[in-house]
Motif scaffolding. Structure first.
Motif, mmCIF file in Angstrom:
data_model
loop_
_atom_site.group_PDB
_atom_site.id
_atom_site.type_symbol
_atom_site.label_atom_id
_atom_site.label_comp_id
_atom_site.label_asym_id
_atom_site.label_seq_id
_atom_site.Cartn_x
_atom_site.Cartn_y
_atom_site.Cartn_z
ATOM 1 N N PRO A 17 0.797 -1.245 0.000
ATOM 2 C CA PRO A 17 0.000 0.000 0.000
ATOM 3 C C PRO A 17 0.825 1.288 0.000
ATOM 4 C CG PRO A 17 0.214 -0.846 2.233
ATOM 5 C CD PRO A 17 1.113 -1.688 1.369
ATOM 6 N N PRO A 70 -2.733 -3.266 6.824
ATOM 7 C CA PRO A 70 -1.635 -2.787 7.689
ATOM 8 C C PRO A 70 -1.036 -3.865 8.591
ATOM 9 C CG PRO A 70 -3.605 -1.427 7.957
ATOM 10 C CD PRO A 70 -4.002 -2.601 7.134
ATOM 11 N N MET A 119 4.509 -0.957 5.856
ATOM 12 C CA MET A 119 4.354 -2.400 6.091
ATOM 13 C C MET A 119 2.955 -2.953 5.801
ATOM 14 S SD MET A 119 6.360 -2.938 9.679
ATOM 15 C CE MET A 119 5.840 -1.396 10.432
ATOM 16 N N GLY A 154 0.728 0.206 7.087
ATOM 17 C CA GLY A 154 -0.063 0.614 5.923
ATOM 18 C C GLY A 154 -1.072 1.699 6.226
ATOM 19 N N MET A 155 -1.530 1.758 7.466
ATOM 20 C CA MET A 155 -2.505 2.787 7.849
ATOM 21 C C MET A 155 -1.904 4.183 7.659
ATOM 22 S SD MET A 155 -5.612 3.044 8.838
ATOM 23 C CE MET A 155 -6.058 1.412 9.405
#
Lengths: 374, 240
Positions: A31, A116, A105, A170-171
């Motif tokens: 992402p 995430p 990540m 990823g968030m």
């Protein structure tokens, strides 16, 4: 300065440009793809170059060449892509080159998923590639911090001539928050890059024995064991300095009434904050220590808080099966019981789950636990 | 306090497009829920976002279905994929004869390209093609940038915009000044593109403070559905 709404990946990309990065090499992976999209649009405006490499292996080696020229260069990728770069990262650590790596990540192991995760903690902080080296690792928990730490990463990479990583789940890459960029960005003075391979226009070539200078060949190969060990000793000295000077962390609601010390980083720490705020309403006091640098790790600081008289246990919460918790265990030694809660696969623990786990710990606390105070 | 009627359209299909992060999904999800509560007819929402991996309208599927909105999204584990999945039932949903269809499109021209394969399905049913603008986003902060974004999306989608949704905000830091500043830009963009600003969208708390003498179009009050994990108070895990 106007506050603008940015996606984490865009904010990191803009921060890199503001820090003076002019070379970006990458291969797409979710992402974090918005970093590349943003760089493709913005880099030409600042006279920079973006090469989409044929693979992450190529990215790593393009970075080696670019940073050896003394210019600021970086890449961004996500977990499996960072794995592919490990050989070049080890080479750059060995050659003492200042490179910046962004890892957004996702869930693993293997190809995993696109949601995430924080499961690359070991890879980031314990080497990842081969040999005795460390990567300086910065872990943002907000987008403003992602901006600030990305800019700082370029500075620290140059200061120590060492690979420096921004490690975010990823968030961070995908969410949106208002951010601002410094108007006039001024860095602390850095040593000149007189080692850089810049060609010899306007100066004598750096060849063997010319004016008593050594040739400039940037490499990590050293067949002579004495030379190789000397390089390792220099690196070790550097890591010691990082541990002395670069430890960063944030304390949240830490006070003498705390019954549990929570250790958590990145967006996971923000979920813990929500829980801590709620428990405060119920008059249950919990403190949070959020490492901002994962290497160097705030071990001394965690120990100092963990041994406060009212602390019954130390809880680490991660989006992993338990990685940072090993460093927390090592920091606290046997002074307090260590607890862990984590979810994986891209599942982000909810505040409800974390709160339930804290309540369970508090409920099962035995009188014997009080004896640890001595 | 500002009270304006729900911004309804006669057209059957309402498509929300715009730049990455303009707030299309939040607007589309709220709009679909608003339609079911204010209009007495079936409503469906099509998650046509093939470029974003997170924060897609499918994440609000539970809330949408609870409110009676039919959600068209990839099935099973494919709903977590970052693949350009175009479901066969999308076309069926558009060609169906009753109710309203809300379409949430992915960001920028790349996200809107998928629409070009469906122009023949949209056209006979009548559609509103709305550009969601946030003036606090990097590439749509002025008239030129917004017009370029609109042009790029129109080129790739083969559809012409029929209206502007002014959705300028800074999430938790949104003030009436920020909303009005965005609304003024939207009006300028609308004048240049010769299309109307159809509504201003903003969270309820700020919507209530807007002056109707300043904002002269309907104000659509949003209740945030796309929450970050730490913004959710401790409550039951939301199903997907």
């Amino acid at each position: 300065m106007t506050r603008i709404l940015m996606k984490g990946n865009e904010a990191i990309a803009e921060a890199a440009i503001r820090a003076g990065a002019i070379y970006y090499f990458a291969y797409p992976i979710t992402p974090q793809n918005e970093v590349g999209e943003y760089m493709a649009r913005r880099l030409p405006e600042v006279g920079g170059v973006f090469v989409q490499a044929e693979s992450e292996v190529a990215v790593g080696n393009m970075l080696f060449g670019a940073v050896a020229s003394g210019k600021r260069a970086f890449t961004s990728s996500s977990s499996p892509g960072i794995s592919l770069m490990q050989e070049a990262i080890s080479y750059m650590a060995g050659a003492r080159l200042p490179v910046v790596l962004i890892n957004i990540m996702r869930g693993g192991p293997g190809l995993g998923g696109i949601l995430p995760s924080q499961a690359d903690y070991f890879q980031a902080t314990k080497g990842g590639g081969h040999g005795d080296y460390r990567v300086l690792v910065l872990a943002p928990s907000t987008l403003q911090e992602a901006v600030d730490l990305t800019m700082l990463a370029f500075h620290l990479a140059d200061k120590y001539c060492n690979p420096t990583m921004v490690l975010a789940d990823g968030m961070i890459g995908q969410m949106m928050e208002p951010v601002e960029f410094p108007e006039n960005y001024v860095e602390e003075p850095l040593p000149p890059k007189d080692w850089a391979t810049t060609g010899c226009q306007g100066r004598d070539p750096n060849v063997v024995n010319a004016k008593g200078r050594a040739p400039i060949i940037i490499k990590s190969l050293a067949l002579d064991p004495v030379v190789l060990e000397k390089n390792n000793l220099v690196l070790a000295e550097k890591y010691k300095l990082m541990k002395r000077d670069e430890v960063r962390f944030e304390a949240y609601k830490i006070n003498p009434k705390n019954r549990i010390l929570v250790v958590s980083y990145g967006t996971m720490a923000r979920i813990c904050q929500t829980v801590i705020d709620e428990l405060e309403q119920e008059e249950i006091s919990i403190g949070l220590l959020r490492p901002i640098t994962l290497f160097p790790f705030p071990a001394k600081e965690i120990l100092a808080e963990a041994i406060k008289p009212n602390i019954e246990s130390v809880l680490t919460v991660e989006m992993s099966m338990g990685q940072m918790v090993e460093d927390v265990e090592w920091a606290v030694k046997d002074k307090r019981p260590i607890e862990f809660y984590g979810r994986t696969g891209g599942i982000v623990p909810t505040p409800e789950e974390v709160k339930d786990y804290i309540m369970k710990i508090l409920a099962r606390e035995t009188p014997a636990a009080k004896n640890w105070n001595g | 306090m500002m009270q304006t009627p729900f911004p309804a359209f006669d057209k059957r299909v309402i498509i929300f497009a715009g730049a990455y992060g303009s707030g299309k999904t939040e607007v589309a999800v709220n709009y679909a829920i608003g339609l079911t509560t204010s209009q007495n007819q079936p409503v469906s929402i099509i998650d046509l976002d093939i470029v974003n991996p997170y924060f897609r309208s499918r994440e609000a599927a539970f809330e949408l279905e609870t409110q009676g909105v039919r959600v068209i999204m990839p099935h099973n584990e494919m709903c977590h994929a970052d693949l350009p999945i175009i479901l066969p039932e999308i076309r069926g949903e558009i060609e169906r004869s009753d109710g309203k269809v809300v379409v949430d499109v992915g960001g920028d021209d790349v996200g809107a390209r998928v629409l070009s394969s469906m122009v023949d399905a949209f056209a006979p049913k009548g559609y509103e093609f709305l550009i969601v603008l946030n003036a606090r986003r990097p590439f749509t902060s002025d008239v030129a940038g917004s017009l370029k974004m609109m042009h790029d999306i129109e080129m790739s989608s083969r559809l012409k915009f029929t209206g502007i949704v002014s959705n300028t905000h800074l999430i938790g830091e949104t003030t009436t000044e920020i909303v009005v500043e965005g609304y003024r830009l939207a009006e300028e963009v609308g004048k240049a593109a010769e299309i109307p600003v159809v509504f201003v969208s903003v969270v309820t708390e700020v919507a209530q403070q807007l002056d109707p003498n300043v904002v002269k179009v309907p104000v659509f009050a949003l209740s945030r559905q796309m929450l970050k994990p730490w913004e959710e108070k401790v409550k039951a895990v939301r199903g997907l």
